[in-house]
Enzyme design. Sequence first.
Site, PDB file in Angstrom:
ATOM      1  N   CYS A 125       4.300  47.836  78.101  1.00  0.00           N
ATOM      2  CA  CYS A 125       3.961  46.231  78.346  1.00  0.00           C
ATOM      3  C   CYS A 125       3.250  46.114  78.654  1.00  0.00           C
ATOM      4  CB  CYS A 125       5.210  45.087  78.432  1.00  0.00           C
ATOM      5  SG  CYS A 125       6.070  45.093  79.883  1.00  0.00           S
TER       6      CYS A 125
ATOM      7  N   ASN B 216       4.993  45.690  82.738  1.00  0.00           N
ATOM      8  CA  ASN B 216       6.172  45.919  83.904  1.00  0.00           C
ATOM      9  C   ASN B 216       7.252  45.789  83.994  1.00  0.00           C
ATOM     10  OD1 ASN B 216       6.653  49.105  84.764  1.00  0.00           O
ATOM     11  ND2 ASN B 216       7.941  48.536  83.086  1.00  0.00           N
TER      12      ASN B 216
ATOM     13  N   CYS C 262       8.717  43.002  82.420  1.00  0.00           N
ATOM     14  CA  CYS C 262       9.533  41.745  81.690  1.00  0.00           C
ATOM     15  C   CYS C 262      10.251  43.164  80.704  1.00  0.00           C
ATOM     16  CB  CYS C 262       9.306  41.057  80.809  1.00  0.00           C
ATOM     17  SG  CYS C 262       8.559  39.179  82.451  1.00  0.00           S
ATOM     18  N   ARG C 263       9.584  42.841  79.639  1.00  0.00           N
ATOM     19  CA  ARG C 263       9.960  43.292  78.648  1.00  0.00           C
ATOM     20  C   ARG C 263       9.944  45.300  78.019  1.00  0.00           C
ATOM     21  NH1 ARG C 263       5.199  41.498  74.529  1.00  0.00           N
ATOM     22  NH2 ARG C 263       3.694  41.848  76.707  1.00  0.00           N
ATOM     23  N   SER C 264       9.217  45.891  78.436  1.00  0.00           N
ATOM     24  CA  SER C 264       9.426  46.669  78.429  1.00  0.00           C
ATOM     25  C   SER C 264      10.589  47.484  79.616  1.00  0.00           C
ATOM     26  CB  SER C 264       8.325  48.180  79.084  1.00  0.00           C
ATOM     27  OG  SER C 264       7.972  47.160  79.954  1.00  0.00           O
TER      28      SER C 264
ATOM     29  N   ASP D  47       5.831  37.673  74.593  1.00  0.00           N
ATOM     30  CA  ASP D  47       6.274  37.722  76.184  1.00  0.00           C
ATOM     31  C   ASP D  47       6.788  36.762  76.819  1.00  0.00           C
ATOM     32  OD1 ASP D  47       6.144  38.573  79.032  1.00  0.00           O
ATOM     33  OD2 ASP D  47       3.534  39.262  78.604  1.00  0.00           O
TER      34      ASP D  47
END
Length: 160
Positions: free
Chosen positions: A8, A11, A13-15, A127
Amino acid sequence: MIKVLFVCHGNICRSPMAEFIFKDMVEKAGIAEQFQIASAATSTEEIWNGIGNPVYPPAREELAGHGISCAGKRAVQMKKSDYDKYDYLLGMDSWNMRNMMRILRSDPEGKVKRFLDYSDAPRDIADPWYTGDFRTTYADIDEGCRCFLQYLRENGLLIG
């Protein structure tokens, strides 16, 4: 061994959520030894003097609410050399995909995919840094992990 890199923007939050949800999922399925799973950023915004920031507190709390720890994870940036290291480089959204290709320059083996393209409803994962909706992000990532695992099973890429 199946090597997966979730990517993401920062690096934080999402990933990392995808990294730890998928690690938890394959552990519970008894197939963790078949995987190497990590996550990275396309940017350096969350990396200062070579040290990455930890997972963003609301993302960490969302994971913890599902019994998943991401302790010790710090942001790292994706490198061109990651292409040779991983079998799957999975971006969270279309913008991440463009930035991944800027870093990698090419994808001759077709390793770079948008994560939810493995689902029945291909789309970007919003996001939560901007939306504030970590619950929806968790649900989308969980869906992506389940669908990706199903893809691996259906294509005979898992043992057992």
